[in-house]
Design a protein around this motif. Sequence first.
Motif, mmCIF file in Angstrom:
data_model
loop_
_atom_site.group_PDB
_atom_site.id
_atom_site.type_symbol
_atom_site.label_atom_id
_atom_site.label_comp_id
_atom_site.label_asym_id
_atom_site.label_seq_id
_atom_site.Cartn_x
_atom_site.Cartn_y
_atom_site.Cartn_z
ATOM 1 N N GLU A 17 72.149 52.599 12.971
ATOM 2 C CA GLU A 17 71.226 53.128 11.962
ATOM 3 C C GLU A 17 71.776 54.420 11.360
ATOM 4 O O GLU A 17 71.659 54.646 10.152
ATOM 5 C CB GLU A 17 69.850 53.379 12.582
ATOM 6 C CG GLU A 17 68.829 53.907 11.611
ATOM 7 C CD GLU A 17 68.533 52.954 10.454
ATOM 8 O OE1 GLU A 17 68.145 53.455 9.374
ATOM 9 O OE2 GLU A 17 68.679 51.737 10.608
ATOM 10 N N GLU A 71 60.478 55.123 3.798
ATOM 11 C CA GLU A 71 61.409 54.737 4.858
ATOM 12 C C GLU A 71 62.300 55.899 5.294
ATOM 13 O O GLU A 71 63.509 55.863 5.148
ATOM 14 C CB GLU A 71 62.274 53.561 4.407
ATOM 15 C CG GLU A 71 61.479 52.313 4.109
ATOM 16 C CD GLU A 71 62.358 51.166 3.649
ATOM 17 O OE1 GLU A 71 63.589 51.251 3.803
ATOM 18 O OE2 GLU A 71 61.805 50.192 3.142
ATOM 19 N N ASN A 72 61.693 56.952 5.815
ATOM 20 C CA ASN A 72 62.396 58.152 6.288
ATOM 21 C C ASN A 72 63.194 58.854 5.195
ATOM 22 O O ASN A 72 64.167 59.540 5.476
ATOM 23 C CB ASN A 72 63.311 57.842 7.473
ATOM 24 C CG ASN A 72 62.544 57.673 8.755
ATOM 25 O OD1 ASN A 72 61.336 57.918 8.808
ATOM 26 N ND2 ASN A 72 63.216 57.254 9.797
ATOM 27 N N GLU A 107 64.399 61.273 12.266
ATOM 28 C CA GLU A 107 63.210 60.750 12.944
ATOM 29 C C GLU A 107 62.400 61.920 13.503
ATOM 30 O O GLU A 107 62.943 62.843 14.091
ATOM 31 C CB GLU A 107 63.660 59.827 14.084
ATOM 32 C CG GLU A 107 62.549 59.003 14.658
ATOM 33 C CD GLU A 107 62.073 57.928 13.710
ATOM 34 O OE1 GLU A 107 60.864 57.630 13.727
ATOM 35 O OE2 GLU A 107 62.888 57.384 12.947
ATOM 36 N N GLY A 108 61.100 61.894 13.294
ATOM 37 C CA GLY A 108 60.216 62.921 13.839
ATOM 38 C C GLY A 108 59.928 64.074 12.900
ATOM 39 O O GLY A 108 59.047 64.878 13.166
ATOM 40 N N ARG A 127 60.202 70.340 12.076
ATOM 41 C CA ARG A 127 60.978 69.583 13.048
ATOM 42 C C ARG A 127 60.467 69.998 14.418
ATOM 43 O O ARG A 127 60.824 71.058 14.928
ATOM 44 C CB ARG A 127 62.461 69.885 12.912
ATOM 45 C CG ARG A 127 63.295 69.122 13.896
ATOM 46 C CD ARG A 127 64.774 69.298 13.736
ATOM 47 N NE ARG A 127 65.168 70.578 13.213
ATOM 48 C CZ ARG A 127 66.320 70.808 12.606
ATOM 49 N NH1 ARG A 127 67.160 69.833 12.426
ATOM 50 N NH2 ARG A 127 66.628 72.003 12.169
#
Length: 142
Positions: A17, A71-72, A107-108, A127
């Motif tokens: 990914e 999508e991120n 992510e996150g 973050r």
Amino acid sequence: MSRLTQLSSPFMLGFDEIERVLDRVAKGSSDGYPPYNIERLPKSDEQGDVLRITLAVAGFTRDQLDVSLEENQLVIRGRQVDDDKGREFLHRGIAARQFQRSFVLAEGIEILGAELRDGLLMIDLARPQPEKIIRKIEITTT
């Protein structure tokens, strides 16, 4: 024929990914409009690292701007309509423009909010501090 990259190492498992994200970033727009800054704001106890993306969007109203998460990917779009048909310009250096600027988010990452002030669009991101997880793996014998 498969492509060999640094992420193809047998010691780096599950990074497919990341490789796709790097390809997407490399193919991204090289247009420099609108200019932007990315800064780290002072840490707060409840949010960890806070980042701010500031875009110079002078001439755009709030209704002409759109900020979305796809999508991120943080996607900022601006659409101006050329409604100067009844005006006669002796010189025209300010044109109605459209733009799309994208930022790939890890992510996150959480989007805290967006604010338009004095021709600057500010988007704050947090973050969160990751929890340290140590898990002992039991070794069995057969």
